[in-house]
Design a protein around this motif. Structure first.
Motif, PDB file in Angstrom:
ATOM      1  N   GLY A  32     -29.384  41.693  32.716  1.00 54.66           N
ATOM      2  CA  GLY A  32     -29.223  41.714  34.171  1.00 54.66           C
ATOM      3  C   GLY A  32     -29.308  43.095  34.779  1.00 54.66           C
ATOM      4  O   GLY A  32     -28.634  43.386  35.759  1.00 54.66           O
ATOM      5  N   VAL A  33     -30.160  43.966  34.212  1.00 50.06           N
ATOM      6  CA  VAL A  33     -30.299  45.320  34.743  1.00 50.06           C
ATOM      7  C   VAL A  33     -31.160  45.294  36.010  1.00 50.06           C
ATOM      8  O   VAL A  33     -31.946  44.371  36.233  1.00 50.06           O
ATOM      9  N   VAL A  34     -30.980  46.342  36.815  1.00 50.62           N
ATOM     10  CA  VAL A  34     -31.690  46.440  38.087  1.00 50.62           C
ATOM     11  C   VAL A  34     -32.333  47.821  38.189  1.00 50.62           C
ATOM     12  O   VAL A  34     -31.638  48.831  38.066  1.00 50.62           O
ATOM     13  N   PRO A  35     -33.644  47.878  38.432  1.00 53.97           N
ATOM     14  CA  PRO A  35     -34.278  49.179  38.667  1.00 53.97           C
ATOM     15  C   PRO A  35     -34.036  49.627  40.108  1.00 53.97           C
ATOM     16  O   PRO A  35     -34.057  48.808  41.033  1.00 53.97           O
ATOM     17  N   VAL A  36     -33.780  50.922  40.302  1.00 55.80           N
ATOM     18  CA  VAL A  36     -33.519  51.466  41.632  1.00 55.80           C
ATOM     19  C   VAL A  36     -34.323  52.753  41.779  1.00 55.80           C
ATOM     20  O   VAL A  36     -34.189  53.670  40.963  1.00 55.80           O
ATOM     21  N   ARG A  37     -35.154  52.792  42.812  1.00 53.54           N
ATOM     22  CA  ARG A  37     -35.916  54.021  43.091  1.00 53.54           C
ATOM     23  C   ARG A  37     -34.987  55.052  43.736  1.00 53.54           C
ATOM     24  O   ARG A  37     -34.192  54.708  44.614  1.00 53.54           O
ATOM     25  N   ALA A  38     -35.134  56.315  43.332  1.00 50.90           N
ATOM     26  CA  ALA A  38     -34.348  57.378  43.953  1.00 50.90           C
ATOM     27  C   ALA A  38     -34.880  57.695  45.346  1.00 50.90           C
ATOM     28  O   ALA A  38     -34.115  57.906  46.281  1.00 50.90           O
ATOM     29  N   PHE A  39     -36.210  57.716  45.488  1.00 51.91           N
ATOM     30  CA  PHE A  39     -36.845  58.082  46.752  1.00 51.91           C
ATOM     31  C   PHE A  39     -37.941  57.065  47.066  1.00 51.91           C
ATOM     32  O   PHE A  39     -39.120  57.359  46.925  1.00 51.91           O
ATOM     33  N   PRO A  40     -37.564  55.846  47.486  1.00 51.61           N
ATOM     34  CA  PRO A  40     -38.552  54.777  47.641  1.00 51.61           C
ATOM     35  C   PRO A  40     -39.655  55.074  48.653  1.00 51.61           C
ATOM     36  O   PRO A  40     -40.770  54.602  48.485  1.00 51.61           O
ATOM     37  N   LEU A  41     -39.378  55.866  49.682  1.00 51.72           N
ATOM     38  CA  LEU A  41     -40.399  56.168  50.676  1.00 51.72           C
ATOM     39  C   LEU A  41     -41.077  57.504  50.427  1.00 51.72           C
ATOM     40  O   LEU A  41     -42.299  57.606  50.453  1.00 51.72           O
ATOM     41  N   ALA A  42     -40.298  58.539  50.167  1.00 53.50           N
ATOM     42  CA  ALA A  42     -40.846  59.887  50.030  1.00 53.50           C
ATOM     43  C   ALA A  42     -41.599  60.098  48.718  1.00 53.50           C
ATOM     44  O   ALA A  42     -42.635  60.766  48.692  1.00 53.50           O
ATOM     45  N   ALA A  43     -41.092  59.542  47.623  1.00 52.75           N
ATOM     46  CA  ALA A  43     -41.714  59.756  46.306  1.00 52.75           C
ATOM     47  C   ALA A  43     -41.501  58.508  45.454  1.00 52.75           C
ATOM     48  O   ALA A  43     -40.694  58.502  44.527  1.00 52.75           O
ATOM     49  N   PRO A  44     -42.218  57.411  45.759  1.00 58.30           N
ATOM     50  CA  PRO A  44     -41.958  56.137  45.073  1.00 58.30           C
ATOM     51  C   PRO A  44     -42.224  56.147  43.576  1.00 58.30           C
ATOM     52  O   PRO A  44     -41.667  55.320  42.856  1.00 58.30           O
ATOM     53  N   GLN A  45     -43.032  57.062  43.072  1.00 55.57           N
ATOM     54  CA  GLN A  45     -43.325  57.109  41.631  1.00 55.57           C
ATOM     55  C   GLN A  45     -42.432  58.088  40.885  1.00 55.57           C
ATOM     56  O   GLN A  45     -42.600  58.301  39.697  1.00 55.57           O
ATOM     57  N   GLU A  46     -41.467  58.683  41.588  1.00 58.32           N
ATOM     58  CA  GLU A  46     -40.565  59.650  40.967  1.00 58.32           C
ATOM     59  C   GLU A  46     -39.129  59.170  41.082  1.00 58.32           C
ATOM     60  O   GLU A  46     -38.744  58.575  42.079  1.00 58.32           O
ATOM     61  N   GLY A  47     -38.344  59.444  40.052  1.00 63.41           N
ATOM     62  CA  GLY A  47     -36.926  59.134  40.079  1.00 63.41           C
ATOM     63  C   GLY A  47     -36.617  57.655  40.044  1.00 63.41           C
ATOM     64  O   GLY A  47     -36.585  56.991  41.063  1.00 63.41           O
ATOM     65  N   LEU A  48     -36.416  57.146  38.837  1.00 65.60           N
ATOM     66  CA  LEU A  48     -36.082  55.737  38.657  1.00 65.60           C
ATOM     67  C   LEU A  48     -34.827  55.640  37.813  1.00 65.60           C
ATOM     68  O   LEU A  48     -34.730  56.226  36.737  1.00 65.60           O
ATOM     69  N   SER A  49     -33.857  54.901  38.340  1.00 69.63           N
ATOM     70  CA  SER A  49     -32.637  54.647  37.599  1.00 69.63           C
ATOM     71  C   SER A  49     -32.615  53.168  37.226  1.00 69.63           C
ATOM     72  O   SER A  49     -32.991  52.321  38.025  1.00 69.63           O
ATOM     73  N   ILE A  50     -32.199  52.875  36.022  1.00 67.04           N
ATOM     74  CA  ILE A  50     -31.996  51.488  35.626  1.00 67.04           C
ATOM     75  C   ILE A  50     -30.491  51.317  35.501  1.00 67.04           C
ATOM     76  O   ILE A  50     -29.822  51.995  34.722  1.00 67.04           O
TER      77      ILE A  50
END
Length: 161
Positions: A32-50
């Motif tokens: 039941g993990v959830v991926p969360v973008r750190a910067f979904p608008l400014a840098a969507p391909q950078e910074g991902l937390s699970i």
């Protein structure tokens, strides 16, 4: 708990209920993990937390491309569902001024209908005119500026605010 940027033995799959399951390099399994973008608008391909089901970060990745291809596809699929927020551009009608009520709306993605369970499902964001409407079906609808809606739409909306 923050882990280094690892991708070699990181594994993601879906369980029988469609939830994401993360297996960390040390072999621990988190369902039941959830991926969360750190910067979904400014840098969507950078910074991902699970994040685990308890809300704590299990792993941090500086870039999406650090994920193995199959895991990246699952994460992008999950994010697309979570980040789907159509914008309401017109309220065509409501079935009733008491809740629950069925709303017929025009969105930036076309016409749709949804059920509003209660007035508390309309949240004000950043001032009085930016709204987020949560449908009973689980979709969030944005109204970036309620004053920009046509007069009839504003009148219908005001009955619920």
């Amino acid at each position: 708990m923050q882990h280094p940027n690892v991708s070699i033995s990181l594994q993601l799959h879906r369980d029988a209920h469609g939830r994401l399951v993360l297996t960390l390099p040390d072999g621990t399994v988190h369902s039941g993990v959830v991926p969360v973008r750190a910067f979904p608008l400014a840098a969507p391909q950078e910074g991902l937390s699970i994040v685990g089901s308890d809300g704590h970060e299990l792993i941090w990745l500086d870039r999406f491309d650090a994920l193995p291809e199959a895991a990246r596809a699952m994460v992008e699929e999950e994010l697309a569902v979570r980040e789907f927020v159509p914008t309401i551009v017109k309220i065509s009608g409501v079935s009733s001024f008491s809740t629950p009520s069925t709303w017929s709306v025009e969105t930036d993605r076309g016409p749709t209908r949804f059920t509003l369970k209660g007035e508390e499902d309309i949240r004000r964001l950043h001032g009085r005119t930016k709204l987020l409407v949560a449908s009973a079906e689980g979709v969030q609808y944005a109204i970036p500026d309620s004053t920009a809606l046509d007069k009839a739409s504003r009148k219908l909306l005001e009955r619920f605010l």
